[in-house]
Design a protein around this motif. Structure first.
Motif, mmCIF file in Angstrom:
data_model
loop_
_atom_site.group_PDB
_atom_site.id
_atom_site.type_symbol
_atom_site.label_atom_id
_atom_site.label_comp_id
_atom_site.label_asym_id
_atom_site.label_seq_id
_atom_site.Cartn_x
_atom_site.Cartn_y
_atom_site.Cartn_z
ATOM 1 N N VAL A 287 42.995 37.072 43.506
ATOM 2 C CA VAL A 287 42.082 37.235 44.533
ATOM 3 C C VAL A 287 42.674 38.014 45.817
ATOM 4 N N LYS A 288 43.828 38.492 45.609
ATOM 5 C CA LYS A 288 44.198 39.614 46.699
ATOM 6 C C LYS A 288 43.934 40.979 45.897
ATOM 7 N N ALA A 289 44.131 41.167 44.815
ATOM 8 C CA ALA A 289 43.878 42.538 44.262
ATOM 9 C C ALA A 289 42.176 43.010 44.231
ATOM 10 N N ARG A 290 41.528 41.789 44.099
ATOM 11 C CA ARG A 290 40.168 41.901 44.093
ATOM 12 C C ARG A 290 39.514 41.555 45.451
ATOM 13 N N LEU A 291 40.161 41.209 46.354
ATOM 14 C CA LEU A 291 39.730 40.808 47.839
ATOM 15 C C LEU A 291 38.553 41.976 48.137
ATOM 16 N N PRO A 292 38.573 43.081 48.247
ATOM 17 C CA PRO A 292 37.418 43.943 48.836
ATOM 18 C C PRO A 292 36.203 43.727 48.084
ATOM 19 N N ARG A 293 36.322 43.712 46.665
ATOM 20 C CA ARG A 293 35.362 43.374 45.863
ATOM 21 C C ARG A 293 34.815 42.022 46.288
ATOM 22 N N LEU A 294 35.646 41.076 46.244
ATOM 23 C CA LEU A 294 34.890 39.863 46.375
ATOM 24 C C LEU A 294 34.408 39.688 47.627
ATOM 25 N N LEU A 295 34.746 40.212 48.891
ATOM 26 C CA LEU A 295 34.183 40.191 50.037
ATOM 27 C C LEU A 295 32.770 40.843 50.146
ATOM 28 N N ASP A 296 32.498 42.106 49.409
ATOM 29 C CA ASP A 296 31.415 42.714 49.279
ATOM 30 C C ASP A 296 30.358 42.074 48.460
ATOM 31 N N TRP A 297 30.863 41.343 47.449
ATOM 32 C CA TRP A 297 29.766 40.325 46.494
ATOM 33 C C TRP A 297 29.507 39.205 47.357
ATOM 34 N N LEU A 298 30.350 38.623 47.947
ATOM 35 C CA LEU A 298 29.840 37.294 48.952
ATOM 36 C C LEU A 298 29.092 37.838 49.755
ATOM 37 N N ALA A 299 29.207 38.995 50.587
ATOM 38 C CA ALA A 299 28.161 39.559 51.642
ATOM 39 C C ALA A 299 26.737 39.832 50.902
ATOM 40 N N GLY A 300 26.912 40.184 49.676
ATOM 41 C CA GLY A 300 25.494 40.666 48.959
ATOM 42 C C GLY A 300 24.757 39.760 48.379
ATOM 43 N N THR A 301 25.727 38.858 47.631
ATOM 44 C CA THR A 301 25.106 37.623 46.822
ATOM 45 C C THR A 301 24.984 36.389 47.470
#
Length: 266
Positions: free
Chosen positions: A11-25
């Motif tokens: 989750v740390k390595a992927r955090l920017p991607r996760l946050l963008d995905w949560l905001a979009g999805t």
């Protein structure tokens, strides 16, 4: 309700991607696996800014699971009764009630090779999981068990069955363990693929496997009929596997119609 599951592979390595995905999805509930993040270091504040409560279970090594919810998070339980370990129980299961729905996020042991002690551990873990889910189902709540099962249910769920002979993820014993879970009354909510005829969710990082769509369907959503019958769409978000530094898994996103018999369920 919009429900999602994703093996994020850190989750740390992927955090920017996760946050963008949560905001979009904008999923209401998200099950994460392979978080690899100690509970005290989980980015609770960052996902909290998007409206999510967090329940996390991890020792910071190679496993770890979490549930994110913006529709409530109650009765959180980590692990399950008599859970086997290797040798001690690992952070592979967490459950919570979200708006009247009992949600499990699981990360099934890999199994390594059929002649490995880790394979026997995998089968034992799945067998005890079945017992735990049988007990959970007696509560009567609608239930969904999401995650990385590390088993492809059928030959259609691997890109070339001939290459997987004598390998884990496809052995009769592993597939029977999944059948035993379904026999509890759980439905395999099969998502729609975004490319090709098969809804693969995992592609190895090596040798351009993703671009050739040489993948596997090992991330699954198993649900009670009361949830499954309300599913209006389910898809593999293959776009989330693209770009720089992705997880080797893609998320599954499931949308449901409102439940007329339960005001809490979205």
């Amino acid at each position: 309700m919009r429900l999602a599951t994703w093996n994020v592979n850190s989750v740390k390595a992927r955090l920017p991607r996760l946050l963008d995905w949560l905001a979009g999805t904008k999923p209401d509930v998200v099950c994460l696996q392979e978080t690899k993040c100690p509970d005290g270091a989980f980015p609770t504040a960052e996902v909290g800014e998007l409206g999510y409560e967090v329940a996390s279970h991890s020792d910071g090594r190679w496993n770890g699971v979490a549930i994110l919810s913006r529709v409530g998070l109650a009765d959180v339980a980590v692990g399950f009764a008599d859970e086997p370990g290797f040798p001690e129980p690992e952070a592979r299961s967490i459950s919570a009630t979200c708006a009247g729905l009992r949600v499990w996020s699981i990360y099934v042991p890999n199994g390594r090779t059929p002649d490995s002690p880790h394979y026997e551990y995998k089968l034992a873990w799945l067998a005890v999981l079945r017992d735990a889910l049988a007990a959970e189902l007696r509560t009567g709540l609608p239930l969904v068990v999401c995650g990385d099962y590390n088993v492809a249910p059928t030959d259609a769920d691997v890109w070339d069955p001939g290459l997987f002979v004598n390998s884990t993820h496809v052995t009769p014993a592993e597939r029977q363990a999944l059948a035993d879970l379904r026999a509890l009354g759980l439905t395999d909510v099969v998502p729609t693929p975004m490319k090709g005829p098969h809804p693969f969710t995992y592609w190895d990082y090596r040798a351009g496997m993703f671009h050739q769509n040489k993948g596997m369907r090992i991330d699954l959503v198993y649900a009670t009929e009361s949830f499954a019958e309300r599913v209006t769409s389910a898809y593999v978000d293959r776009e989330a596997r693209k770009g720089k530094g992705p997880s080797d898994h893609a998320p599954i996103v499931v949308d449901t119609a409102p439940n007329p018999n339960h005001t809490d369920l979205g």
